[in-house]
Design an enzyme around this catalytic site. Structure first.
Site, PDB file in Angstrom:
ATOM      1  N   LEU A  91     -27.210   3.145   7.337  1.00  0.00           N
ATOM      2  CA  LEU A  91     -27.968   2.374   8.383  1.00  0.00           C
ATOM      3  C   LEU A  91     -29.236   2.856   8.710  1.00  0.00           C
ATOM      4  O   LEU A  91     -29.414   4.056   8.801  1.00  0.00           O
ATOM      5  CB  LEU A  91     -27.164   2.177   9.653  1.00  0.00           C
ATOM      6  CG  LEU A  91     -28.036   1.735  10.755  1.00  0.00           C
ATOM      7  CD1 LEU A  91     -28.009   0.175  10.781  1.00  0.00           C
ATOM      8  CD2 LEU A  91     -26.807   1.877  12.089  1.00  0.00           C
ATOM      9  N   SER A  92     -30.217   2.019   8.617  1.00  0.00           N
ATOM     10  CA  SER A  92     -31.849   2.427   9.165  1.00  0.00           C
ATOM     11  C   SER A  92     -32.097   3.601   8.378  1.00  0.00           C
ATOM     12  O   SER A  92     -32.312   3.435   7.174  1.00  0.00           O
ATOM     13  CB  SER A  92     -31.601   2.791  10.633  1.00  0.00           C
ATOM     14  OG  SER A  92     -32.687   2.877  11.350  1.00  0.00           O
TER      15      SER A  92
END
Length: 514
Positions: free
Chosen positions: A159-160
């Site tokens: 994520l991210s």
């Protein structure tokens, strides 16, 4: 996603205060140093996994009794998160238990980055054989050595900042990772400086697919093996890593695979747009999920259902769709129930000679075979003559082995023409499946209008006005011969509203089995 790099003079010192203020403004929250959360004994830290030039920590989750030869998933947290906040919360531990694979969770340290972000923009950390990328590779090697993981089924997601690092690992080590899934991430080598990192995050960096692909190819010069398949996820309301980054990431990996940027199949999953890109052999190599209205985070769908997962929290967002479930399905993890198992698939064109459509009144009276197939395709919906149409597509599914367990199947159709909106007022295009032929014969006949289905209304095809669209999943496939699909509207439109779809090679049935 925070960047928060250390100053150039020394990589491991805290960043300057002005940068922290900028980061806080960007995400709308202040930074906090990492503090390990209490976890059950099943999540354990591993030390001594190599030279660890990136100074990362290694955690792993291994289901009890996991045999050798199982897949391995590397899952990388986002900024301000930790391994302990990214395992069960995203659903990955539940799928590890259910599907039988090991889970590796690298963890950043605040000494490297004050917001515990992986340093996806630092040249020394994203090169093959260097920095954080090498540390994660060494962790992967340790897992494979300890557990006897299947080297052909090693996957990466994140994520991210973890998503950006996912693209790093796929680019730098395509010989290690079979597949990847960046969630709210950025293309590989989008940035190699702090200033460029902010530009990449917002408003995004626009390069051609070939230029993006060149960045990946340069990460491992001379590599001639297969490239990883990639599942790309993005929220349309993400103001931290703007949605343009999904387009650029898709362009990067379709460019690497040598396919174009026009999806070969489109549809919706849980109401969200889904696109699939095939290589020259017809194999799905890139897919994308655009999560309408979602901000910056990982999609989850808390609950106990077969496709549900996760616990909502900061950057773990309940949008009624479990990303880790869909990603695992794309990688074939759900078909790995026994050692040496795996999911096989075939894409079958429809049998044009048996395709057609049937016209009838709204109640099915006066059914007759439609006559415009050769010029227009097969019709679904209410025609200008006031009659209602149902389309029939026929597939030879004998390629599916007898006794196989079908994990999922879906039909893909291509738009030919249309009028009005068959989906207006909440109407739905439903898929009926016949395990065998609907009527007295396999060729389209009047009796196909109301012939009973083996599975009625088991999937839907969302609104589309051009290109291709993909149905939801179903499993009612006849492994010994013919499988037919009937497309119909749930409700009879009060006015002209129809769509013609192409038959033959332009309509396909994809079947995955174990």
């Amino acid at each position: 996603m925070y960047t928060n790099p250390p100053p150039p003079s020394t990589r491991r010192l805290p960043a300057v205060a002005v940068l922290l203020a900028l980061l806080a403004t960007l995400l709308g929250t202040g930074w906090t140093a990492f503090a390990p959360a209490a976890r059950a004994a099943s999540l354990t830290e591993v030390t001594g996994f190599g030279t660890n030039p990136g100074a990362l920590r290694m955690f792993r989750y291994v289901p009890d009794g996991l045999p050798a030869g199982r897949p391995l998933v590397v899952a990388m947290h986002g900024c301000t998160q930790s391994a302990a906040a990214f395992d069960a919360e995203t659903g990955w531990t539940a799928w590890a238990d259910r599907w039988g694979f090991a889970l590796l969770l690298p963890q950043q340290q605040p000494a490297n980055n004050l917001n515990s972000c992986f340093n996806w923009f630092e040249p020394a950390d994203i090169r093959r054989g260097s920095g954080e990328a090498l540390s994660i590779k060494q962790m992967t090697d340790r897992m494979r050595s300890d557990l006897g993981s299947d080297p052909a089924r090693v996957h990466a997601t994140g994520l991210s900042a973890g998503a950006a690092m996912t693209n790093v690992m796929l680019a730098a080590y395509p010989d290690v990772f079979a597949s990847g899934a960046p969630v709210a991430g950025l293309p590989y080598a989008c940035a190699t400086s702090v200033a460029a990192a902010y530009t990449c995050m917002s408003p995004g960096t626009d390069l051609s697919p070939s230029a993006w692909g060149d960045k990946v190819r340069a990460a491992h010069p001379g590599y001639t093996g297969p490239w990883p398949t990639v599942s790309v996820w993005q929220g349309t309301s993400d103001s931290t890593v703007v949605p343009a980054n999904m387009r650029e990431t898709v362009e990067q990996w379709t460019g690497v695979h040598g396919t174009d940027t026009t999806p070969d199949a489109t549809g919706t999953v849980a109401g969200y747009p889904h696109a699939v890109y095939h290589d020259s052999a017809g194999r799905p190599v890139v897919e994308s999920y655009s999560i309408t209205g979602m901000g910056h985070g990982q999609p989850v769908d808390p609950g106990s259902g077969a496709e549900q997962c996760g616990t909502a929290g900061a950057y773990i967002l309940d949008v009624n769709l479990c990303a880790s479930y869909r990603i695992g399905r794309f990688w074939g993890l759900d078909g790995a129930g026994t050692p040496g198992g795996g999911t096989k698939s075939v894409v079958l064109p429809s049998r044009a000679a048996d395709d057609g459509y049937v016209k009838a009144s709204a109640t099915g009276g006066g059914a007759a075979v439609g006559t415009l197939e050769s010029g227009y395709g097969v019709a679904v919906g209410r025609g200008a003559d006031g009659l209602h149409n149902r389309a029939l597509l026929s597939f030879d599914t004998s390629a599916v082995p007898d006794g196989a367990t079908v994990r999922r199947a879906f039909v893909t159709v291509t738009h030919a023409s249309g009028s009005g909106d068959p989906w207006a007022a909440g109407n739905r295009m439903l898929v009926d499946v016949g395990s065998g032929c609907f009527g007295a014969g396999c060729a389209t006949g009047a009796d196909d209008w109301s012939a009973p289905a083996s599975a009625s209304g088991v999937a839907e095809i969302g609104r589309f006005t051009s290109g291709a669209a993909t149905s939801g999943d179903f499993t009612a496939v006849n492994a010994t011969g013919t499988t037919q699909v009937r497309l119909r509207l749930a409700s009879a439109p009060a006015a002209t509203a129809y769509v013609f779809v192409k038959s033959g090679a332009a309509a396909t049935l994809t079947v995955e089995w174990e």
